[in-house]
Scaffold this active site. Structure first.
Site, short mmCIF file in Angstrom:
data_model
loop_
_atom_site.label_atom_id
_atom_site.label_comp_id
_atom_site.label_asym_id
_atom_site.label_seq_id
_atom_site.Cartn_x
_atom_site.Cartn_y
_atom_site.Cartn_z
N LYS A 113 0.86 -1.19 0.00
CA LYS A 113 0.00 0.00 0.00
C LYS A 113 0.89 1.23 0.00
CE LYS A 113 -4.50 1.05 0.30
NZ LYS A 113 -5.66 0.27 -0.18
P1 NAD Z 1 -13.34 7.82 -2.63
O1 NAD Z 1 -12.34 8.87 -2.41
O2 NAD Z 1 -13.87 7.60 -4.00
O3 NAD Z 1 -14.59 8.06 -1.68
C1 NAD Z 1 -14.45 8.22 -0.29
C2 NAD Z 1 -15.79 8.63 0.28
O4 NAD Z 1 -15.66 8.74 1.70
C3 NAD Z 1 -16.27 9.99 -0.22
O5 NAD Z 1 -17.66 9.94 -0.44
C4 NAD Z 1 -15.94 10.91 0.95
O6 NAD Z 1 -16.78 12.05 1.01
C5 NAD Z 1 -16.22 9.98 2.11
N1 NAD Z 1 -15.61 10.45 3.34
C6 NAD Z 1 -14.37 10.96 3.54
N2 NAD Z 1 -14.23 11.33 4.82
C7 NAD Z 1 -15.38 11.04 5.44
C8 NAD Z 1 -15.84 11.19 6.78
N3 NAD Z 1 -15.07 11.71 7.72
N4 NAD Z 1 -17.10 10.77 7.07
C9 NAD Z 1 -17.90 10.25 6.12
N5 NAD Z 1 -17.52 10.07 4.84
C10 NAD Z 1 -16.27 10.48 4.52
O7 NAD Z 1 -12.68 6.48 -2.03
P2 NAD Z 1 -13.02 4.99 -2.38
O8 NAD Z 1 -12.08 4.52 -3.44
O9 NAD Z 1 -14.49 4.83 -2.58
O10 NAD Z 1 -12.57 4.26 -1.03
C11 NAD Z 1 -13.42 4.19 0.10
C12 NAD Z 1 -12.93 3.09 1.01
O11 NAD Z 1 -12.91 1.86 0.28
C13 NAD Z 1 -11.51 3.25 1.56
O12 NAD Z 1 -11.45 2.66 2.85
C14 NAD Z 1 -10.67 2.42 0.61
O13 NAD Z 1 -9.47 1.97 1.21
C15 NAD Z 1 -11.62 1.27 0.37
N6 NAD Z 1 -11.35 0.53 -0.85
C16 NAD Z 1 -11.32 1.13 -2.06
C17 NAD Z 1 -11.08 0.37 -3.19
C18 NAD Z 1 -11.13 0.95 -4.57
O14 NAD Z 1 -11.01 0.18 -5.56
N7 NAD Z 1 -11.34 2.24 -4.74
C19 NAD Z 1 -10.81 -1.01 -3.08
C20 NAD Z 1 -10.86 -1.58 -1.81
C21 NAD Z 1 -11.14 -0.81 -0.71
#
Ligand code: NAD
Length: 423
Positions: A113
């Protein structure tokens, strides 16, 4: 539990959560448990200074990280996060969960990561590009198509992957499409990658709902984090007949017991304004999100969101961990005692890395698959992986989280044992 000398983890820190999860699986690893210390130490952690010239001529320095937790089963795989709260300890935990996740769905990868401690919303596009390119150059000594393959995570996207791929390619004199996944389609990206994590959340949710006799038609879904993962999952649940009754992001919390209309909701969400322009329903206090009447809860934002106190208030019967590490270990126990089923991050959100694997395979073979092929293969891998995990949970009478760790850690430690220690 054992800590590394350079860390001072707190009871709510992600690395602490990860170590507690490893301790819980040790009784199920048999003689392989003698290798377990390997799971508690990252193989390699790189801290880099990322200096860039800002648009106003000043120089800013950002702190960047790339951690390779375990490479026993293959090259490192894991996203890059841009967030003001990123720390080495967080990146270590996220890299460790990648090791477990890749093994849980049986992909030939280890876990890694990366991240930069930055608020990307405060940078111009040019500053973002310069920061991304300098960071890529600094971690270039340990990444590569056969060594460690970054991908998008919070606040990073296909454009950032394109800059990373170009920087690595320029530095190595190649066109190394396989060095990152989650790229734009024209640069060797895969169809279906953008929504893959959300699709995986939906697939595991659909299977879990079937097993506990919950009908998705009319099921009420609440989502924290309407970004890539949360919004894609919400869309698929609504397509399957469910209602999106609550959403929360960095801008606030909105509820609508009748269900939000999806097309206009999706159209209103932007990266910076979040759900701020969504119409319908009403705004409520952020903390009240955890009391919302719902059947399925999808935390898809940050770590450590489900505390023991919030776990006591959650109304859902099913929690689908789209985010990494959203539930604290003590909260996991509370949910278990209350009969709430948790599909853990290490299987629930594995759809993204699975399609990243498809992308990497397609890049190497220079032969690209249709979106239907991608989605069908993704569905099968997730369903098969969840079935093995569920069987393990039933056999040992353990939670799905401990069962996922059991399946994954066995695979990781067998690889460790078979490779032997060098020299
Ligand atoms: P993203 O940046 O597209 O979206 C993140 C979301 O979280 C946004 O809607 C943002 O407004 C919200 N957010 C941020 N701070 C916040 C808070 N304090 N309270 C409430 N909401 C809040 O990110 P993503 O890619 O959707 O990732 C989200 C989660 O999923 C992370 O934990 C990431 O590690 C995990 N994840 C992502 C992927 C991927 O392929 N993108 C894969 C596996 C896991």
């Amino acid at each position: 539990m054992s800590y590394l000398s350079y860390l001072t983890p707190t009871a709510t820190s992600p690395w602490h959560t990860y170590l507690a999860q490893v301790d819980r699986v040790l009784p199920y690893l048999g003689s392989l448990a003698r290798w377990s210390e390997t799971l508690k130490r990252p193989k390699r952690a790189l801290i880099v200074d990322v200096p860039i010239e800002m648009d106003d001529g000043s120089v800013a320095h950002f702190e960047g990280f790339r951690v390779q937790h375990n490479l026993s089963r293959g090259p490192g795989k894991g996203g890059v996060r841009y967030h003001p709260d990123v720390t080495l300890e967080e990146v270590m935990a996220l890299s460790a969960w990648m090791t477990v996740k890749c093994a849980a769905v049986n992909l030939p990868y280890g876990g890694a990561k990366g991240g930069i401690r930055v608020d990307p919303k405060k940078l111009s596009m040019k500053e973002l590009e310069r920061m991304t390119r300098r960071y890529t150059s600094e971690i270039g000594i340990i990444i590569g198509p056969q060594r460690d393959i970054p991908a998008p995570d919070m606040n990073t996207n296909a454009q950032i992957m394109a800059w990373m791929m170009d920087t690595y390619s320029m530095n190595t004199g190649t066109t190394a499409t396989g060095v990152v996944t989650g790229k734009p389609i024209h640069l060797g990206g895969s169809l279906g990658r953008v929504k893959a994590t959300g699709r995986g959340v939906f697939v595991t949710g659909r299977e879990a709902a079937r097993r506990i006799g919950m009908n998705l038609d009319g099921a009420r879904v609440a989502v924290q984090g309407m970004g890539n993962v949360g919004a894609s999952a919400a869309e698929l649940f609504v397509q399957a007949g469910a209602k999106l009754v609550a959403m929360q992001d960095h801008t606030g919390t909105r509820v609508n017991p009748g269900g939000f209309e999806m097309a206009s909701t999706m159209g209103a969400i932007t990266h910076d304004a979040g759900i701020g322009n969504v119409k319908g329903g009403e705004l409520i206090d952020n903390e009240a999100f955890w009391d919302v009447d719902c059947d399925i809860l999808v935390p898809a934002a940050l770590e450590g969101q489900i505390t023991p106190e919030r776990a006591r208030r959650i109304k859902a019967r099913l929690v689908l961990e789209g985010a990494n590490g959203p539930t604290l270990p003590e909260a996991d126990d509370v949910l278990g005692e209350r009969g709430v089923l948790v599909v853990p991050d290490v299987i629930c959100n594995a759809g993204g890395v699975t399609v990243s694997y498809f992308e990497w395979v397609q890049d190497f073979s220079s032969f690209f698959w249709s979106e239907d092929e991608i989605n069908v293969r993704l569905d099968k891998i997730m369903v098969d992986a969840l079935k093995k995990i569920w069987d393990t949970a039933d056999r040992h009478k353990i939670s799905l989280r401990t069962a996922t760790f059991a399946v994954a850690c066995e695979r990781i430690l067998i690889a460790r044992e078979e490779r032997g220690l060098y020299p």
